[in-house]
Design a protein around this motif. Structure first.
Motif, PDB file in Angstrom:
ATOM      1  N   GLY A 230      -8.925   0.124   9.506  1.00  0.00           N
ATOM      2  CA  GLY A 230      -7.966   0.594  10.493  1.00  0.00           C
ATOM      3  C   GLY A 230      -7.036   1.650   9.933  1.00  0.00           C
ATOM      4  N   PHE A 231      -5.847   1.733  10.537  1.00  0.00           N
ATOM      5  CA  PHE A 231      -4.884   2.765  10.183  1.00  0.00           C
ATOM      6  C   PHE A 231      -3.503   2.149  10.050  1.00  0.00           C
ATOM      7  CE2 PHE A 231      -8.411   4.855  12.185  1.00  0.00           C
ATOM      8  CZ  PHE A 231      -8.601   5.970  11.396  1.00  0.00           C
ATOM      9  N   GLY A 232      -2.717   2.692   9.146  1.00  0.00           N
ATOM     10  CA  GLY A 232      -1.343   2.246   8.974  1.00  0.00           C
ATOM     11  C   GLY A 232      -0.447   2.836  10.042  1.00  0.00           C
ATOM     12  N   SER A 233       0.802   2.419  10.047  1.00  0.00           N
ATOM     13  CA  SER A 233       1.753   2.920  11.044  1.00  0.00           C
ATOM     14  C   SER A 233       1.996   4.417  10.895  1.00  0.00           C
ATOM     15  CB  SER A 233       3.075   2.167  10.934  1.00  0.00           C
ATOM     16  OG  SER A 233       3.624   2.340   9.638  1.00  0.00           O
ATOM     17  N   ASP A 234       1.687   4.972   9.704  1.00  0.00           N
ATOM     18  CA  ASP A 234       1.840   6.405   9.479  1.00  0.00           C
ATOM     19  C   ASP A 234       0.592   7.196   9.857  1.00  0.00           C
ATOM     20  OD1 ASP A 234       0.160   5.586   7.461  1.00  0.00           O
ATOM     21  OD2 ASP A 234       1.364   6.406   5.828  1.00  0.00           O
TER      22      ASP A 234
ATOM     23  N   SER B 271      -1.682   5.304  -7.433  1.00  0.00           N
ATOM     24  CA  SER B 271      -1.746   3.891  -7.094  1.00  0.00           C
ATOM     25  C   SER B 271      -3.152   3.352  -7.325  1.00  0.00           C
ATOM     26  CB  SER B 271      -1.348   3.680  -5.633  1.00  0.00           C
ATOM     27  OG  SER B 271      -1.443   2.321  -5.296  1.00  0.00           O
TER      28      SER B 271
ATOM     29  N   CYS C 228      -2.335   6.950   8.449  1.00  0.00           N
ATOM     30  CA  CYS C 228      -3.284   7.074   7.337  1.00  0.00           C
ATOM     31  C   CYS C 228      -4.286   5.929   7.368  1.00  0.00           C
ATOM     32  CB  CYS C 228      -2.543   7.065   6.003  1.00  0.00           C
ATOM     33  SG  CYS C 228      -1.651   8.581   5.671  1.00  0.00           S
ATOM     34  N   PRO C 229      -5.522   6.193   6.985  1.00  0.00           N
ATOM     35  CA  PRO C 229      -6.528   5.126   6.976  1.00  0.00           C
ATOM     36  C   PRO C 229      -6.198   4.066   5.930  1.00  0.00           C
ATOM     37  CG  PRO C 229      -7.413   7.133   6.008  1.00  0.00           C
ATOM     38  CD  PRO C 229      -6.069   7.478   6.536  1.00  0.00           C
ATOM     39  N   ALA C 230      -6.550   2.836   6.250  1.00  0.00           N
ATOM     40  CA  ALA C 230      -6.376   1.709   5.334  1.00  0.00           C
ATOM     41  C   ALA C 230      -7.750   1.140   5.023  1.00  0.00           C
ATOM     42  CB  ALA C 230      -5.496   0.635   5.960  1.00  0.00           C
TER      43      ALA C 230
ATOM     44  N   PRO D  25       0.834  -1.208   0.000  1.00  0.00           N
ATOM     45  CA  PRO D  25       0.000   0.000   0.000  1.00  0.00           C
ATOM     46  C   PRO D  25       0.865   1.252   0.000  1.00  0.00           C
ATOM     47  CG  PRO D  25      -0.140  -1.157   2.084  1.00  0.00           C
ATOM     48  CD  PRO D  25       0.686  -1.997   1.169  1.00  0.00           C
ATOM     49  N   THR D  26       0.288   2.277  -0.522  1.00  0.00           N
ATOM     50  CA  THR D  26       0.967   3.569  -0.536  1.00  0.00           C
ATOM     51  C   THR D  26       0.041   4.618   0.049  1.00  0.00           C
ATOM     52  OG1 THR D  26       0.156   4.038  -2.756  1.00  0.00           O
ATOM     53  CG2 THR D  26       2.308   2.993  -2.599  1.00  0.00           C
ATOM     54  N   ALA D  27       0.648   5.690   0.476  1.00  0.00           N
ATOM     55  CA  ALA D  27      -0.150   6.800   1.022  1.00  0.00           C
ATOM     56  C   ALA D  27      -0.999   7.404  -0.094  1.00  0.00           C
ATOM     57  CB  ALA D  27       0.783   7.853   1.608  1.00  0.00           C
TER      58      ALA D  27
END
Length: 70
Positions: A35-39, A15, A41-43, A1-3
């Motif tokens: 949920g959310f990524g480690s950064d 993307s 941002c929503p996933a 995944p990318t931001a």
């Protein structure tokens, strides 16, 4: 995944590797919050089904939401 890209457009972060095929093929597909990524941002979780199986897709989405507290 990318931001996700910003409002200025995709630039070099474009993307659509997992979405364009369903747009072209016409398969029913949807995205659920996942949920959310480690950064921070929503996933999302993308689900797709065979042609004409919208009911199955929605049933799976309902079950996923029920199991995750969606």
């Amino acid at each position: 995944p990318t931001a996700p890209h910003g409002h200025e457009g995709p630039g070099d972060r474009y993307s659509t590797s997992l979405t364009w095929a369903f747009n072209l093929s016409g398969h029913p597909a949807l995205s659920l919050p996942a949920g959310f990524g480690s950064d921070g941002c929503p996933a999302g979780l993308q689900l797709a089904a065979p042609h004409g199986r919208e009911g199955l897709l929605l049933a799976v989405a309902r079950e996923a939401e029920a199991r995750t507290g969606g």
